[in-house]
Design an enzyme around this catalytic site. Structure first.
Site, short mmCIF file in Angstrom:
data_model
loop_
_atom_site.label_atom_id
_atom_site.label_comp_id
_atom_site.label_asym_id
_atom_site.label_seq_id
_atom_site.Cartn_x
_atom_site.Cartn_y
_atom_site.Cartn_z
N TYR A 53 0.85 -1.16 -0.05
CA TYR A 53 0.15 -0.01 0.14
C TYR A 53 0.92 1.14 0.08
CZ TYR A 53 -3.89 -3.26 1.37
OH TYR A 53 -4.66 -4.19 1.22
N SER A 238 -13.34 -5.14 0.70
CA SER A 238 -14.32 -4.39 -0.45
C SER A 238 -15.74 -4.71 -0.29
CB SER A 238 -13.82 -5.20 -1.66
OG SER A 238 -14.16 -4.32 -2.86
N LEU A 240 -18.05 -2.48 0.09
CA LEU A 240 -18.67 -1.88 -1.03
C LEU A 240 -18.51 -1.96 -2.32
CD1 LEU A 240 -18.58 1.70 0.89
CD2 LEU A 240 -20.32 -0.12 1.16
N GLY A 243 -16.82 0.74 -4.04
CA GLY A 243 -17.71 2.04 -4.30
C GLY A 243 -18.92 1.57 -5.04
N LEU A 245 -21.41 -0.14 -4.75
CA LEU A 245 -22.51 -0.33 -3.87
C LEU A 245 -22.75 0.88 -3.07
CD1 LEU A 245 -22.08 -4.20 -2.56
CD2 LEU A 245 -23.45 -3.34 -4.23
N THR A 246 -22.37 1.85 -3.37
CA THR A 246 -22.61 3.25 -2.63
C THR A 246 -23.73 4.04 -3.32
OG1 THR A 246 -21.16 4.53 -4.00
CG2 THR A 246 -20.22 3.36 -1.91
N LYS A 248 -22.99 5.82 -6.19
CA LYS A 248 -22.36 6.95 -7.20
C LYS A 248 -21.94 6.57 -8.36
CE LYS A 248 -17.50 6.14 -5.03
NZ LYS A 248 -16.52 6.70 -4.30
#
Length: 350
Positions: A53, A238, A240, A243, A245-246, A248
């Site tokens: 990371y 993960s 979401l 992302g 599943l947000t 957006k």
């Protein structure tokens, strides 16, 4: 915040784990420290990071996330109250991890990874040290909905699991790590590590960190039985779906500054039927009067086999919603509605 035991270890961790892969790329060090402060104020005691990371991985940023965490723990003088999980990469052709060679899961490379992580984290030990992905050739995530390549290809120099496990035995005995975890691993891989440890070749696997969310429930097919019967705790990443599943990204939207817009790394969640399935879950959440992100995280956090849900955020507002998921009462009605969509759509995003 509810606490849960990690496998058969003596570690007790919060139901929510703070993921940190955005620190050093999408988030500054100051923002990362603010997130960790907020999470720990809300009862989180568990951080997940990796030598890889931040994401996306690059030579010039590699290791920066661990450095930020190390600086935070040093400043707060709270190392004894933090459960730190990190990871060593599996086989990779990228040479920047070891400095002069590709990485494999052999003694020299694992020891090099651990020493560098310990230095960046400014600590003498890592509570949970995970193999980020296997050395052997298998599909990313190790648990696809279907396989297209038979037989499974193998490298001539594939490192035996028993040999890798013996290195972790040295690390535990030296006090550099406390427990072993796997990530992106298959049922066969988990069982093989357990088999070798039962033969006395190294420490017992405590956890498995795999993707798990509404559009990828493949863990339930085989791995759930393995982990339940063998007391291996699932650390879900993960939740979401990066992302998706947000809400957006619904209807093809790509907001400026979003991860997909910035890095174009969403292929796992842009498969056939994925957009329609994600929209169905996001609309279902709204039907229950909940933000899609809260609903998707609550589903993951509520699973009976979940050791800890690894949440990620780029803003404090996003983090607050993820933390709130630990307080949601997941109802039978919600589960039945989720299962109805799952029955018709399956797992489009493995």
């Amino acid at each position: 915040m509810k606490m849960r035991r990690l496998g058969r270890t003596d570690l007790s961790v919060s139901a929510i784990c703070l993921g940190t892969m955005t620190y050093g790329q999408q988030n500054t060090e100051q923002e990362g420290h603010a997130q960790m402060d907020r999470a720990f104020d809300r009862g989180v005691n568990f951080l997940d990071t990796a030598e890889l990371y931040p994401i996306p991985p690059k030579a010039e940023t590699q290791g920066r996330t661990e450095t930020y965490i190390g600086n935070w723990m040093a400043a707060r003088k709270n190392r004894s109250r933090v459960v730190v999980a990190s990871k060593v990469v599996g086989r990779t052709s990228d040479e920047w991890f070891r400095g002069d060679r590709p990485n494999r899961l052999v003694r020299a490379d694992i020891f090099d990874a651990v020493e560098k992580s310990l230095a960046r984290l400014q600590t003498d030990y890592i509570d949970l040290y995970q193999i980020h992905f296997p050395e052997r050739k298998i599909p990313w995530g190790s648990n696809p909905a279907r396989r297209t390549t038979w037989p499974t290809p193998r490298d001539d120099d594939e490192t035996p699991i028993a040999e890798t496990l013996a290195v972790f035995d040295e690390l535990v005995k030296a006090g550099k790590i406390r427990h072993l975890g796997l990530s992106n691993e298959s049922s066969w891989g988990v069982m093989r590590y357990l088999f070798e440890s039962e033969k006395g070749n190294g420490p017992r696997v405590a956890t498995l960190q795999n993707a798990y969310n509404l559009v990828n429930r493949t863990f339930e097919v085989n791995l759930a039985e393995v982990c339940e019967r063998e007391d291996v705790g699932l650390l879900a990443y993960s939740p979401l779906a990066q992302g998706y599943l947000t809400g957006k990204y619904d209807n093809g939207a790509r907001p400026a500054g979003s991860r997909t817009a910035l890095f174009n790394r969403g292929s796992r969640y842009e498969t056939p039927n994925a957009a329609e399935t994600q929209l169905a879950y996001n609309e279902l959440a709204c039907g229950f009067g909940m933000e899609p992100a809260l609903f998707a995280n609550a589903f993951v956090t509520s699973r009976p086999f979940m050791a800890s849900n690894i949440v990620g955020a780029t803003t404090l507002e996003q983090l607050e919603m993820a933390l709130d998921s630990a307080d949601v009462t997941w109802t039978d009605e919600m589960q039945e509605a989720v299962d109805a969509i799952h029955q018709s759509t399956g797992n489009p995003c493995t």
